[in-house]
Design an enzyme around this catalytic site. Structure first.
Site, short mmCIF file in Angstrom:
data_model
loop_
_atom_site.label_atom_id
_atom_site.label_comp_id
_atom_site.label_asym_id
_atom_site.label_seq_id
_atom_site.Cartn_x
_atom_site.Cartn_y
_atom_site.Cartn_z
N LYS A 29 0.82 -1.21 0.00
CA LYS A 29 0.00 0.00 0.00
C LYS A 29 0.86 1.27 0.00
O LYS A 29 0.36 2.34 0.31
CB LYS A 29 -0.91 0.01 1.22
CG LYS A 29 -1.98 -1.08 1.23
CD LYS A 29 -3.12 -0.71 0.31
CE LYS A 29 -4.29 -1.66 0.48
NZ LYS A 29 -5.47 -1.22 -0.31
N ARG A 30 2.12 1.14 -0.33
CA ARG A 30 3.06 2.27 -0.27
C ARG A 30 3.03 2.90 1.13
O ARG A 30 3.16 4.10 1.29
CB ARG A 30 2.77 3.32 -1.35
CG ARG A 30 2.93 2.81 -2.77
CD ARG A 30 2.99 3.95 -3.78
NE ARG A 30 1.83 4.82 -3.71
CZ ARG A 30 1.73 5.99 -4.31
NH1 ARG A 30 2.75 6.46 -5.01
NH2 ARG A 30 0.64 6.71 -4.20
N LEU A 68 -3.50 8.61 3.60
CA LEU A 68 -4.63 7.85 4.12
C LEU A 68 -5.01 6.74 3.16
O LEU A 68 -5.07 6.94 1.95
CB LEU A 68 -5.83 8.79 4.32
CG LEU A 68 -7.11 8.19 4.88
CD1 LEU A 68 -6.90 7.68 6.30
CD2 LEU A 68 -8.23 9.23 4.85
N GLU A 116 1.50 14.97 6.28
CA GLU A 116 1.04 15.37 7.62
C GLU A 116 1.84 14.66 8.70
O GLU A 116 2.22 15.27 9.70
CB GLU A 116 -0.45 15.05 7.75
CG GLU A 116 -1.32 15.94 6.88
CD GLU A 116 -2.79 15.53 6.87
OE1 GLU A 116 -3.64 16.44 6.93
OE2 GLU A 116 -3.07 14.32 6.79
N GLU A 136 -5.50 15.83 -2.08
CA GLU A 136 -6.86 15.56 -1.62
C GLU A 136 -7.93 16.18 -2.53
O GLU A 136 -9.00 15.59 -2.73
CB GLU A 136 -7.05 16.08 -0.18
CG GLU A 136 -6.45 15.18 0.88
CD GLU A 136 -4.93 15.33 1.03
OE1 GLU A 136 -4.34 14.65 1.88
OE2 GLU A 136 -4.34 16.15 0.29
#
Length: 260
Positions: A29-30, A68, A116, A136
């Protein structure tokens, strides 16, 4: 030596002397952030090894953290997303203000939530493969892990707005120019430099490190008068302990200090 965390399958913890090396391990998922990885980071920073004096945080399989895990995000309701965002904020605050200096060795994706996470750490080293991005807007969502505060304070609101609107990417050299990273190094060199810097930081007096981590960013939020008062309090606390006595004696005796 491995310290138990909430889920060692997503976060490997290796205590090397007084440096805790945290490696995010979701290569398929990196190293995207899911609840298990967030929980493992929370578990570590809530109860770090007592011998740890500094932390190195890095990724695996060519990436730091790609943000995320959107496969989980789409399953959340509005209420659940709110609580998840606030939970993320709590973990990032633990990293930034917990008292342990954290050095990030960054390569590949430091995207969205990965950026983040990186900006909650105190020293950031980036390799040429690094990509800093807040994409995003292209996903129809908004940052929720603290970027408006942490990235925004580094870049300024105007530049962060442009970064999010356009989805532009910054490389390691640009990241240093902007303040997203403090050092740009060659490919494969970030971890060695992170360990070297963490070793130097770990040799500081613990209370001095704690004050630097907890006072400086808060003073930046204060008025001039309030900031100067907190500076005086921080100086008084750090300079009244045995480590301060040792530091001054070592300076006068022309030797390296030995702190607690």
């Amino acid at each position: 030596m491995t310290h138990a965390v909430a889920n060692p399958d997503v976060l490997n913890v290796d205590l090397q002397g007084n440096i805790a090396v945290l490696t995010m391990t979701r290569p398929d998922k990196r190293n995207a952030m899911n609840d298990d990885l967030l929980g493992a980071l929370k578990a570590f920073f809530m109860d770090p090894p007592k011998d740890a004096r500094a932390v190195v945080l890095t990724g695996t399989a060519g990436h730091y953290c790609s943000g995320l895990d959107l496969s989980e995000h789409v399953k959340r309701s509005t209420e659940e997303t709110l609580y998840h965002s606030r939970g993320w904020h709590a973990v990032m605050d633990m990293i930034q203000f917990g008292g342990l200096p954290v050095v990030s060795a960054i390569f590949g994706a430091a995207i969205g939530g990965g950026l983040e996470l990186a900006t909650s750490t105190h020293v950031r080293i980036a390799e040429p493969s690094t990509i800093f991005q807040l994409p995003e807007g292209r996903r129809g969502i908004f940052v929720g892990g603290g970027a408006t505060v942490r990235v925004g304070r580094i870049l300024g609101a105007d530049r962060m707005t442009e970064m999010m609107l356009t989805g532009r990417k910054f490389n390691s050299e640009q990241g240093v120019q902007l303040g997203l990273a403090h050092y740009a190094v060659g490919e494969g060199e970030s971890l060695a430099m992170a360990m070297d810097l963490a070793g130097k930081i770990a040799r500081n007096a613990p209370m001095s490190n704690y004050m630097m981590i907890n006072s400086i960013s808060r003073i930046d939020d204060m008025s001039k008068a309030d900031g100067l008062y907190v500076e005086s309090l921080s100086a008084a606390v750090s300079q009244s302990g045995p480590d301060a006595d040792e530091g001054l004696r070592a300076f006068l005796e022309k030797r390296a200090p030995t702190f607690r």
